[in-house]
Design an enzyme around this catalytic site. Sequence first.
Site, PDB file in Angstrom:
ATOM      1  CG  ASP A 105      -1.931   1.019   1.285  1.00  0.00           C
ATOM      2  OD1 ASP A 105      -2.810   0.970   0.426  1.00  0.00           O
ATOM      3  OD2 ASP A 105      -1.869   1.913   2.154  1.00  0.00           O
ATOM      4  CG  HIS A 124      -9.740  -1.300  -2.792  1.00  0.00           C
ATOM      5  ND1 HIS A 124      -8.571  -1.632  -3.450  1.00  0.00           N
ATOM      6  CD2 HIS A 124      -9.374  -0.563  -1.728  1.00  0.00           C
ATOM      7  CE1 HIS A 124      -7.552  -1.124  -2.806  1.00  0.00           C
ATOM      8  NE2 HIS A 124      -8.002  -0.467  -1.764  1.00  0.00           N
ATOM      9  CG  ASP A 125      -8.324   2.716  -3.471  1.00  0.00           C
ATOM     10  OD1 ASP A 125      -7.095   2.483  -3.442  1.00  0.00           O
ATOM     11  OD2 ASP A 125      -9.061   2.609  -2.465  1.00  0.00           O
TER      12      ASP A 125
HETATM   13  O1  ISL Z   1      -5.483   5.662  -5.954  1.00  0.00           O
HETATM   14  C1  ISL Z   1      -5.339   6.696  -5.375  1.00  0.00           C
HETATM   15  C2  ISL Z   1      -4.334   7.698  -5.723  1.00  0.00           C
HETATM   16  O2  ISL Z   1      -3.148   7.100  -6.125  1.00  0.00           O
HETATM   17  C3  ISL Z   1      -6.127   7.030  -4.179  1.00  0.00           C
HETATM   18  O3  ISL Z   1      -7.468   6.865  -4.524  1.00  0.00           O
HETATM   19  C4  ISL Z   1      -5.808   6.062  -3.051  1.00  0.00           C
HETATM   20  O4  ISL Z   1      -6.321   6.561  -1.859  1.00  0.00           O
HETATM   21  C5  ISL Z   1      -4.296   5.952  -2.886  1.00  0.00           C
HETATM   22  O5  ISL Z   1      -3.770   5.258  -3.981  1.00  0.00           O
HETATM   23  C6  ISL Z   1      -3.946   5.148  -1.679  1.00  0.00           C
HETATM   24  O6  ISL Z   1      -4.723   3.996  -1.672  1.00  0.00           O
HETATM   25  C7  ISL Z   1      -4.344   3.044  -0.692  1.00  0.00           C
HETATM   26  O7  ISL Z   1      -4.061   3.652   0.570  1.00  0.00           O
HETATM   27  C8  ISL Z   1      -5.144   4.287   1.259  1.00  0.00           C
HETATM   28  C9  ISL Z   1      -6.424   3.443   1.277  1.00  0.00           C
HETATM   29  O8  ISL Z   1      -7.504   4.274   1.657  1.00  0.00           O
HETATM   30  C10 ISL Z   1      -6.709   2.859  -0.105  1.00  0.00           C
HETATM   31  O9  ISL Z   1      -7.874   2.032  -0.067  1.00  0.00           O
HETATM   32  C11 ISL Z   1      -5.498   2.069  -0.540  1.00  0.00           C
HETATM   33  O10 ISL Z   1      -5.718   1.414  -1.795  1.00  0.00           O
HETATM   34  C12 ISL Z   1      -4.651   4.523   2.669  1.00  0.00           C
HETATM   35  O11 ISL Z   1      -4.132   3.303   3.177  1.00  0.00           O
END
Ligand code: ISL
Length: 539
Positions: free
Chosen positions: A199, A314-315
């Site tokens: 992550d 999921h994002d």
């Molecule tokens: O994709 C994105 C930008 O690069 C953002 O939408 C996303 O929040 C970011 O990539 C980080 O995402 C990850 O870390 C976050 C979590 O909320 C996300 O679900 C996860 O995929 C914080 O841990």
Amino acid sequence: MKRTWWKEAVVYQVYWRSFFDTDGDGFGDLEGVIAKLDYIKNLGVDVIWLNPIYESPDLDNGYDISDYQSVMKKAGAMETWERLLKEAHERGLKLIMDLVVNHTSDQHSWFLESRSSKDNPKRDWYIWKDAVDGGKPNNWRSYFTPSVWEWDEPTGQYYMHSFAVQQPDLNWENEEVREAIYSMMRFWLDKGIDGFRMDVINLLAKQKGFPDAEQPDKIDYLGNNPGIHEYLQEMNEKVLSHYDVMTVGEIPFVTPEDGLKYVGEDRNELNTLFHFQVADDMPDWDMLRYKEIQQTWYEGLHGKGWNSQFLNNHDHTRQVTRYGNDGEYRCESAKLLGTMLHTLPGMPYIFQGEEIGMTGVRFPSIDDYQDIAMKNKYEEETQKGREASEVLAELQPLSRDNSRTPMQWDASANAGFTDGQPWMTVNPNYTDINVEEALNDPKSVFYFYQKLISLRKEYDVMVYGDYQDHSEGDPHIYAYTRSLGEVTWLILLNHSNEANTVSLPDTLSISGKELVLGNYQDIQDLHTLQPHEARIYQL
Ligand code: ISL
């Protein structure tokens, strides 16, 4: 480049809380994932990526971890997880876990100790700063809030959080922090997992001196800072290199040139990455831009590092809605996008439900949305006095909740996801779009994905073939070849709601050539592609 199991793999992302609920609490659970392993296996994928299952207050759906080595109760018990791993392995499925080590929950014992006093031994496990001129240490913005700094009255300092206030960033400069994370990684690796999805792994190193940003809203200063590669090389040397595992880094803000520093085979850092030049920087479909991105990443990594291919997770909202056609041509479009992701260079990732063409949603009220990122932004914008309905309309298309609606298993109540009250509203179109319907339709998106995945097992050209775009400048037709040894494939895609003709040089003539796979039953005219038509030829 050497051949490896993960380069040949297709990954299926299981967002377990929206996958299948077996205890009626309205949340999916690990027992539910076990119950559906045969479904996942039948699709033909090789690896499951499981979103975070660790103990958490669940403010950011598990990305705010309070205990890395225990399982969140709503997901199940450690015994359940161990059975999931065993059952997956018995089916020849590998399991990779989510590694979330840029930050913890503010309820993690480490942070509770760190914030307890300025001279606590764990104070330096997080990033604490004195006020500057009576205010915040700098002007950095976080992903989820206007500032990365939160004031802590009892100890009279600010702490840094790149995401929510409740997600304090760990201080990776502190060797004790790094060793604690490495020990946690070994805990899971020694249980037999097959790797990690990491992550925002490029955020671990912070800009030296924490200087003000010239453009605080352009938050790329949070990532790719000096020191990050030393951390990842140390992680690889101390942990990863001792196991036969795969690692995929989630790396926002990265370009092909920088990307190679993370995944170059001679770098001993990560195996592959997700970049966000599409998902973050291309709000709507732009074929010319997409081709340019594919070309620069191919040139940047070819022969040196490995890319990954995805258009939703999921994002990021469901690809057939955001980047395709989720109306009249939903099935054709879903199959075209699948063909593209599985025939472009790199590992394809399938987000649960993508294989049946699930779509995004538009809920009528902000109260139907759960995502902290969206709710914080809604609050921030309406606080400025903006019209609430306008803000909601602006945030709906890219809300992360678009992809978090429950998996649609059948046409029964709650799409067969739960017997309880679902934590997230089910997409109303579940009566038409669901697994049961897909498995009963030989022409469904599911069986098309199953065929795409099986082709990967049969044809090395999909994995290791060279790539060449033959349609530069065409805003609708995407025509490219993949070549390996004597085998050349020509992929023809018509990303348009209109039919379009395709003109090819004699060297790429398709007359009399084998059609390996197509998403239209009949070909009316060899050189005319129907709306959202996709074809794979062996030349
Ligand atoms: O994709 C994105 C930008 O690069 C953002 O939408 C996303 O929040 C970011 O990539 C980080 O995402 C990850 O870390 C976050 C979590 O909320 C996300 O679900 C996860 O995929 C914080 O841990």
